[in-house]
Design a protein around this motif. Sequence first.
Motif, PDB file in Angstrom:
ATOM      1  N   ASP A 120      34.505  32.591  39.230  1.00 32.69           N
ATOM      2  CA  ASP A 120      35.426  33.131  38.228  1.00 32.69           C
ATOM      3  C   ASP A 120      34.987  34.533  37.858  1.00 32.69           C
ATOM      4  OD1 ASP A 120      37.250  30.815  37.526  1.00 32.69           O
ATOM      5  OD2 ASP A 120      35.306  29.892  37.128  1.00 32.69           O
ATOM      6  N   ARG A 128      39.132  35.507  31.243  1.00 35.34           N
ATOM      7  CA  ARG A 128      39.128  35.175  32.660  1.00 35.34           C
ATOM      8  C   ARG A 128      40.319  35.827  33.340  1.00 35.34           C
ATOM      9  NH1 ARG A 128      40.799  31.539  36.502  1.00 35.34           N
ATOM     10  NH2 ARG A 128      42.284  30.555  35.085  1.00 35.34           N
ATOM     11  N   GLN A 129      40.042  36.540  34.432  1.00 35.76           N
ATOM     12  CA  GLN A 129      41.076  37.257  35.157  1.00 35.76           C
ATOM     13  C   GLN A 129      41.558  36.415  36.334  1.00 35.76           C
ATOM     14  OE1 GLN A 129      42.510  40.209  34.336  1.00 35.76           O
ATOM     15  NE2 GLN A 129      41.273  40.134  32.474  1.00 35.76           N
ATOM     16  N   SER A 130      42.859  36.361  36.495  1.00 29.24           N
ATOM     17  CA  SER A 130      43.435  35.597  37.599  1.00 29.24           C
ATOM     18  C   SER A 130      43.257  36.365  38.906  1.00 29.24           C
ATOM     19  CB  SER A 130      44.918  35.336  37.342  1.00 29.24           C
ATOM     20  OG  SER A 130      45.623  36.567  37.195  1.00 29.24           O
ATOM     21  N   CYS A 131      43.260  35.623  40.002  1.00 33.30           N
ATOM     22  CA  CYS A 131      43.092  36.201  41.332  1.00 33.30           C
ATOM     23  C   CYS A 131      44.457  36.425  41.963  1.00 33.30           C
ATOM     24  CB  CYS A 131      42.252  35.288  42.213  1.00 33.30           C
ATOM     25  SG  CYS A 131      40.607  34.929  41.562  1.00 33.30           S
ATOM     26  N   GLN A 136      39.352  30.833  45.617  1.00 29.84           N
ATOM     27  CA  GLN A 136      38.489  30.872  44.443  1.00 29.84           C
ATOM     28  C   GLN A 136      37.652  29.607  44.292  1.00 29.84           C
ATOM     29  OE1 GLN A 136      40.743  31.478  40.893  1.00 29.84           O
ATOM     30  NE2 GLN A 136      38.965  31.850  39.591  1.00 29.84           N
ATOM     31  N   CYS A 149      37.720  36.261  45.543  1.00 29.82           N
ATOM     32  CA  CYS A 149      38.710  36.459  44.479  1.00 29.82           C
ATOM     33  C   CYS A 149      39.038  37.946  44.404  1.00 29.82           C
ATOM     34  CB  CYS A 149      38.176  35.968  43.135  1.00 29.82           C
ATOM     35  SG  CYS A 149      39.280  36.293  41.725  1.00 29.82           S
TER      36      CYS A 149
END
Length: 285
Positions: A120, A128-131, A136, A149
Amino acid sequence: MGLGGAVARHGLEDELMRTTHLLRTRLWATVGLAGLAALLTAAPALAASTDDDTPRTDAGTSFRTATEIEQGHRATASASTGDYLYWSFPADAGQRPTVKATVKLPESAAHRPGTRWRVDVYDGLRRRQSCMYGMQSRPADAATVDLACTLRPVRAWSDTWSNDPLPGTYYIRLTATGLRTADLGAPVTAEVEANSKDIGGAAAVDGTLAKPLVPGASVDSDDPDDAADSGTRAALSTAEPEDGWASGWWTDRWIWTGAGGVLAALAGIGGYALTRGNGRAPSGA
């Protein structure tokens, strides 16, 4: 008639010479702008190639103790299954970071049903940053687990309600989920690396942050006898890009906007020179 024809021919020759000079000037200006754009585009890659590739061999166990790494450098760490491993790296506006992690498991920890390894990425606000893409999370079904990611492009500014990536410190967290009690404590080796692709003007926005999101705390001493420690700063993260924080003011859009303006001006001058005539009065009888 002979004198009038000579004057007209002389005027035509002058007009052709001026037009040729304008076209030559426009050609050299275009070549110069293209060369400048190529030089500025290649400069970050040249700077990155001279980095010292000294790997880190440790990892933190929380956000506050995350091990700092530079982009393009690989970090390794020996740990036990069940540990939370943390690293941090700086990312600036216009970059699109990609985090890669490799976990090497012993035979006793591989092929465990239900166990998954996960990476993550969090920004400086611990969001938390999305991919955008990348695997992941993977099951521990082999002796080596590869994770990746790729984040969205880092923006120089965004609305407060948005979760857009912003310039500052980014945290990598690597851990295993779905562990059984018997699986805890198995030795593992982890490798992580962060790299970025320069997106440039495609990610530019009309705004900048006052400061990058680098977590830290100011520690001021009120004791006059302790002047040496007055005004010191205890930062949770000190890493920054090699050339400093760009603050979002410069993008390659400036190059192409300026080049477009110059070419438009040259085209206007050339069109005027071709259509205005020779400026001479017709010869009389």
